[in-house]
Design an enzyme around this catalytic site. Structure first.
Site, PDB file in Angstrom:
ATOM      1  N   GLY A 176       0.722  -1.273   0.058  1.00 38.06           N
ATOM      2  CA  GLY A 176      -0.024  -0.138   0.136  1.00 38.06           C
ATOM      3  C   GLY A 176       0.908   1.176  -0.051  1.00 38.06           C
ATOM      4  O   GLY A 176       0.622   2.224  -0.748  1.00 38.06           O
ATOM      5  N   CYS A 177       1.888   1.306   0.722  1.00 39.92           N
ATOM      6  CA  CYS A 177       2.831   2.304   0.934  1.00 39.92           C
ATOM      7  C   CYS A 177       3.552   2.633  -0.220  1.00 39.92           C
ATOM      8  O   CYS A 177       3.684   3.790  -0.634  1.00 39.92           O
ATOM      9  CB  CYS A 177       3.918   2.242   2.046  1.00 39.92           C
ATOM     10  N   THR A 178       3.798   1.657  -1.136  1.00 38.47           N
ATOM     11  CA  THR A 178       4.396   1.722  -2.359  1.00 38.47           C
ATOM     12  C   THR A 178       3.677   2.414  -3.480  1.00 38.47           C
ATOM     13  O   THR A 178       4.050   3.092  -4.303  1.00 38.47           O
ATOM     14  CB  THR A 178       5.051   0.212  -3.024  1.00 38.47           C
ATOM     15  N   ALA A 220       3.092   5.957  -2.775  1.00 32.99           N
ATOM     16  CA  ALA A 220       4.176   6.797  -3.242  1.00 32.99           C
ATOM     17  C   ALA A 220       4.701   6.821  -4.603  1.00 32.99           C
ATOM     18  O   ALA A 220       4.951   8.167  -5.033  1.00 32.99           O
ATOM     19  CB  ALA A 220       5.456   6.111  -2.573  1.00 32.99           C
TER      20      ALA A 220
END
Length: 155
Positions: A46-48, A51
């Site tokens: 999710g963070c990838t 970003a």
């Protein structure tokens, strides 16, 4: 957890980025509005996605003079790997003691697969040049975050 809201003053901070440079919110605000986005952990799916969406939207954000600052409790070395692996083109800031996450009210109890633990809640804050929070982004999917931000900015 008492999350800051639109109209509140943003806590000023200086944190180390993925290149071991100190980044100051106050310095960034002198150039235009700032999007401070909090994410739980570098290199997770999710963070990838979140970003990379911001990375790909950087030309549009630059045209609006908006600086993007990503903040997580990851150590600088992990942020450097994350930025290099995904060619991220904005500062990722290390808040290992989660003091800044606490100040913004995004550190608190979370539940995942039946476990309860403390961590970062995925929220973003658009901060105006005078240091006041213009908007809090709290309802979005990670893959759509950049589109929600650009829509709010009228782009």
């Amino acid at each position: 957890m008492k999350t800051l809201k639109a109209g509140d003053n943003a806590p000023l901070f200086t944190l180390e980025d993925q290149h071991h440079h100190e980044v100051s919110l106050q310095d960034c605000l002198s150039r235009g509005p700032v999007l401070v986005y909090f994410y739980p952990k570098a290199m997770t799916p999710g963070c990838t996605v979140q970003a990379c969406g911001l990375r790909d939207s950087k030309p549009d954000l630059d045209s609006l003079q908006v600086t993007v600052l990503g903040i997580s409790p990851d150590p600088v070395a992990r942020l450097a790997k994350f930025a290099d692996k995904h060619q991220l083109n904005f500062p990722l800031l290390s808040d290992e003691d989660h003091a800044i996450a606490d100040a913004f009210g995004v550190w608190g109890e979370k539940k995942f697969m039946g476990k309860i633990y403390d961590g970062i809640h995925r929220l973003s804050f658009l901060i105006g040049t005078e240091g006041k929070i213009i908007h809090v982004f709290d309802k979005f999917k990670t893959k759509d975050h950049h589109q929600v931000v650009l829509a709010k900015l009228g782009k």
